[in-house]
Design a protein around this motif. Structure first.
Motif, PDB file in Angstrom:
ATOM      1  N   LEU A  33     -39.446 -12.877  32.872  1.00 54.15           N
ATOM      2  CA  LEU A  33     -40.047 -14.400  33.516  1.00 54.15           C
ATOM      3  C   LEU A  33     -39.174 -15.468  33.046  1.00 54.15           C
ATOM      4  CD1 LEU A  33     -43.817 -14.088  32.731  1.00 54.15           C
ATOM      5  CD2 LEU A  33     -42.574 -13.202  34.777  1.00 54.15           C
ATOM      6  N   SER A  34     -38.946 -16.616  34.059  1.00 53.36           N
ATOM      7  CA  SER A  34     -37.951 -17.581  33.411  1.00 53.36           C
ATOM      8  C   SER A  34     -38.549 -19.057  33.061  1.00 53.36           C
ATOM      9  CB  SER A  34     -37.505 -17.877  35.022  1.00 53.36           C
ATOM     10  OG  SER A  34     -38.593 -18.455  35.838  1.00 53.36           O
ATOM     11  N   ASP A  35     -39.878 -18.932  32.978  1.00 53.33           N
ATOM     12  CA  ASP A  35     -40.967 -20.058  32.022  1.00 53.33           C
ATOM     13  C   ASP A  35     -41.920 -19.722  31.487  1.00 53.33           C
ATOM     14  OD1 ASP A  35     -43.073 -21.218  33.795  1.00 53.33           O
ATOM     15  OD2 ASP A  35     -41.584 -20.885  35.454  1.00 53.33           O
ATOM     16  N   GLY A  36     -42.350 -20.550  30.663  1.00 53.89           N
ATOM     17  CA  GLY A  36     -43.652 -20.321  29.808  1.00 53.89           C
ATOM     18  C   GLY A  36     -45.067 -20.325  30.807  1.00 53.89           C
ATOM     19  N   LEU A  37     -44.983 -21.177  31.665  1.00 53.55           N
ATOM     20  CA  LEU A  37     -46.358 -21.142  32.292  1.00 53.55           C
ATOM     21  C   LEU A  37     -46.641 -19.862  33.240  1.00 53.55           C
ATOM     22  CD1 LEU A  37     -45.662 -24.787  34.039  1.00 53.55           C
ATOM     23  CD2 LEU A  37     -47.433 -24.138  32.276  1.00 53.55           C
ATOM     24  N   GLN A  38     -45.566 -19.240  33.236  1.00 52.45           N
ATOM     25  CA  GLN A  38     -46.000 -17.859  34.094  1.00 52.45           C
ATOM     26  C   GLN A  38     -46.512 -16.648  33.407  1.00 52.45           C
ATOM     27  OE1 GLN A  38     -41.653 -17.255  35.414  1.00 52.45           O
ATOM     28  NE2 GLN A  38     -42.289 -17.500  37.354  1.00 52.45           N
ATOM     29  N   VAL A  39     -46.474 -16.722  31.930  1.00 51.14           N
ATOM     30  CA  VAL A  39     -46.720 -15.865  30.989  1.00 51.14           C
ATOM     31  C   VAL A  39     -48.246 -15.608  31.222  1.00 51.14           C
ATOM     32  CG1 VAL A  39     -46.866 -15.004  28.607  1.00 51.14           C
ATOM     33  CG2 VAL A  39     -44.971 -16.276  29.494  1.00 51.14           C
ATOM     34  N   ILE A  40     -49.012 -16.429  31.032  1.00 41.04           N
ATOM     35  CA  ILE A  40     -50.562 -16.289  31.112  1.00 41.04           C
ATOM     36  C   ILE A  40     -51.023 -15.456  32.273  1.00 41.04           C
ATOM     37  CG2 ILE A  40     -52.988 -17.262  30.653  1.00 41.04           C
ATOM     38  CD1 ILE A  40     -51.188 -17.095  28.221  1.00 41.04           C
ATOM     39  N   PRO A  41     -50.738 -16.194  33.249  1.00 38.89           N
ATOM     40  CA  PRO A  41     -51.206 -15.310  34.754  1.00 38.89           C
ATOM     41  C   PRO A  41     -50.577 -13.887  34.622  1.00 38.89           C
ATOM     42  CG  PRO A  41     -50.481 -17.441  35.400  1.00 38.89           C
ATOM     43  CD  PRO A  41     -50.100 -17.370  33.814  1.00 38.89           C
ATOM     44  N   PHE A  42     -49.457 -13.718  34.313  1.00 39.62           N
ATOM     45  CA  PHE A  42     -48.875 -12.550  34.283  1.00 39.62           C
ATOM     46  C   PHE A  42     -49.665 -11.423  33.356  1.00 39.62           C
ATOM     47  CE2 PHE A  42     -46.149  -8.954  32.902  1.00 39.62           C
ATOM     48  CZ  PHE A  42     -45.633  -8.556  33.924  1.00 39.62           C
ATOM     49  N   LEU A  43     -49.926 -11.974  32.345  1.00 37.77           N
ATOM     50  CA  LEU A  43     -50.607 -11.179  31.345  1.00 37.77           C
ATOM     51  C   LEU A  43     -52.157 -10.669  31.796  1.00 37.77           C
ATOM     52  CD1 LEU A  43     -49.637 -12.589  27.757  1.00 37.77           C
ATOM     53  CD2 LEU A  43     -48.954 -10.442  28.910  1.00 37.77           C
ATOM     54  N   ARG A  44     -52.663 -11.501  32.609  1.00 36.66           N
ATOM     55  CA  ARG A  44     -54.211 -11.377  33.280  1.00 36.66           C
ATOM     56  C   ARG A  44     -53.949 -10.050  34.036  1.00 36.66           C
ATOM     57  NH1 ARG A  44     -54.587 -17.330  34.245  1.00 36.66           N
ATOM     58  NH2 ARG A  44     -55.666 -18.135  32.331  1.00 36.66           N
ATOM     59  N   GLU A  45     -52.745  -9.773  34.870  1.00 28.36           N
ATOM     60  CA  GLU A  45     -52.608  -8.680  35.559  1.00 28.36           C
ATOM     61  C   GLU A  45     -51.756  -7.363  35.067  1.00 28.36           C
ATOM     62  OE1 GLU A  45     -54.314  -8.686  38.177  1.00 28.36           O
ATOM     63  OE2 GLU A  45     -55.086 -10.825  38.118  1.00 28.36           O
ATOM     64  N   ASN A  46     -51.129  -7.720  33.965  1.00 25.82           N
ATOM     65  CA  ASN A  46     -50.355  -6.882  33.481  1.00 25.82           C
ATOM     66  C   ASN A  46     -50.289  -6.454  31.909  1.00 25.82           C
ATOM     67  OD1 ASN A  46     -48.383  -6.276  35.987  1.00 25.82           O
ATOM     68  ND2 ASN A  46     -48.616  -8.834  35.796  1.00 25.82           N
ATOM     69  N   PRO A  47     -50.651  -5.208  31.699  1.00 22.04           N
ATOM     70  CA  PRO A  47     -50.661  -4.857  30.039  1.00 22.04           C
ATOM     71  C   PRO A  47     -49.202  -5.022  29.558  1.00 22.04           C
ATOM     72  CG  PRO A  47     -51.057  -2.901  31.371  1.00 22.04           C
ATOM     73  CD  PRO A  47     -50.969  -4.108  32.349  1.00 22.04           C
ATOM     74  N   VAL A  48     -49.223  -5.724  28.448  1.00 22.26           N
ATOM     75  CA  VAL A  48     -47.879  -5.792  27.650  1.00 22.26           C
ATOM     76  C   VAL A  48     -48.078  -5.721  26.247  1.00 22.26           C
ATOM     77  CG1 VAL A  48     -46.118  -7.266  26.821  1.00 22.26           C
ATOM     78  CG2 VAL A  48     -46.805  -7.260  29.408  1.00 22.26           C
ATOM     79  N   ASP A  49     -47.326  -4.702  25.486  1.00 23.61           N
ATOM     80  CA  ASP A  49     -47.357  -4.592  23.958  1.00 23.61           C
ATOM     81  C   ASP A  49     -46.648  -5.769  23.432  1.00 23.61           C
ATOM     82  OD1 ASP A  49     -48.878  -2.097  24.156  1.00 23.61           O
ATOM     83  OD2 ASP A  49     -46.953  -1.476  25.173  1.00 23.61           O
ATOM     84  N   LEU A  50     -45.426  -6.346  23.643  1.00 18.58           N
ATOM     85  CA  LEU A  50     -44.677  -7.201  23.107  1.00 18.58           C
ATOM     86  C   LEU A  50     -44.025  -8.149  23.817  1.00 18.58           C
ATOM     87  CD1 LEU A  50     -42.554  -6.580  19.970  1.00 18.58           C
ATOM     88  CD2 LEU A  50     -41.384  -7.303  21.945  1.00 18.58           C
TER      89      LEU A  50
END
Length: 219
Positions: A33-50
Motif C-alpha cells: 500500500l502507498s499510504d497509511g489511510l489504506q491500512v485499516i480498510p485493508f485489514l478489515r478484509e484481509n488477514p495479515v500477520d505482520l
C-alpha cells in the motif's frame, strides 16, 4: 506461512522490499500500500500477520497508522515493524508508544530484513543498534524526573544474568555481541532477553529498553 503487508509511499521502495521477501518461501507478501489511510480498510478484509510500515507517508504517517492498527488489533495479532532512516529520535519513540513491535533501517540487507521479521513473528522484537541508539538518545535528552518505582520492582525479579543482558541490550548491543561479551551462545542470550521481557511485562526489545531507562538501569 507469514502474511506480510508492505506500506510505503515510494514505488521503488515497495518493489525492493517485495523482491527481498520473495527470497524466503516462508513469507507471503499479500499486498503493498502507498499510504497509511489504506491500512485499516485493508485489514478489515484481509488477514495479515505482520506489517512493514514506513514513517513518512501521505494521508497519515506510520506512527498514526500504527496507533490506529492497535485500536483494532493487539500486538500479538498483527505485528508492526517500522522501517525508517532513524534521523529523528522522537519518531522512533513515538512509534514505540503507538505500539510498534520493532524497528529496522531501510538500508538493511535481505538477510537482516528476513531475520527481523522472523524475530518479531516468533514473539521477539527487531531492534537494530541504530534504533536502540535513537531510543537512548531521545530518552537521555529528556530523562524522566524520577525512577519509576513500579518498573524498578519488576526488574528486581530478574536474575543477575538476565539483568546484565538487559543492560547490554539497552547499551545498543545485538545478541551476537552480547553473547561474545558474556561468553554465551546467542540462543542463550535470546532466552535471557525473552524471560526478562516476560517478567517486566515488555512486549518486545524496544519496550524493554524504554522500561530499563525508566527503571534507572540505564543512565
Amino acid at each position: 506461512m507469514t502474511r506480510v503487508l508492505i506500506v510505503d509511499d515510494q514505488d521503488d521502495m515497495r518493489a525492493g522490499i517485495r523482491a527481498m521477501l520473495l527470497l524466503d518461501p516462508s513469507l507471503d507478501v499479500v499486498a503493498d500500500l502507498s499510504d497509511g489511510l489504506q491500512v485499516i480498510p485493508f485489514l478489515r478484509e484481509n488477514p495479515v500477520d505482520l506489517i512493514l510500515m514506513d514513517i513518512r507517508m501521505p494521508g497519515i504517517d506510520g506512527v498514526e497508522a500504527t496507533r490506529r492498527i492497535r485500536a483494532d488489533h493487539p500486538a500479538e495479532e498483527v505485528r508492526v515493524i517500522v522501517l525508517t532512516t532513524f534521523d529523528q529520535d522522537e519518531i522512533v519513540l513515538a512509534a514505540l508508544r503507538a505500539g510498534a513491535n520493532g524497528f529496522l533501517s531501510k538500508t538493511v540487507s535481505p538477510a537482516e530484513l528476513v531475520a527481523g521479521i522472523t524475530e518479531v513473528v516468533t514473539g521477539g522484537g527487531a531492534l537494530s543498534a541504530a534504533a536502540t541508539a535513537a531510543l537512548i538518545g531521545h530518552m537521555t535528552d529528556s530523562p524522566p524526573p524520577v525512577v519509576d518505582q513500579e518498573l524498578l520492582q519488576r526488574f528486581r525479579a530478574l536474575t543477575p544474568r538476565e539483568r546484565e543482558v538487559v543492560v547490554l541490550i539497552a547499551g545498543g548491543l545485538a545478541n551476537e555481541e552480547i553473547a561474545a561479551q558474556m561468553f554465551l551462545s546467542p540462543l542463550t542470550v535470546k532466552t535471557h532477553a525473552v524471560r526478562a521481557m516476560t517478567k517486566v511485562g515488555a512486549r518486545d526489545r524496544a519496550q524493554l529498553v524504554s522500561f530499563a531507562f525508566r527503571a534507572g538501569l540505564y543512565s
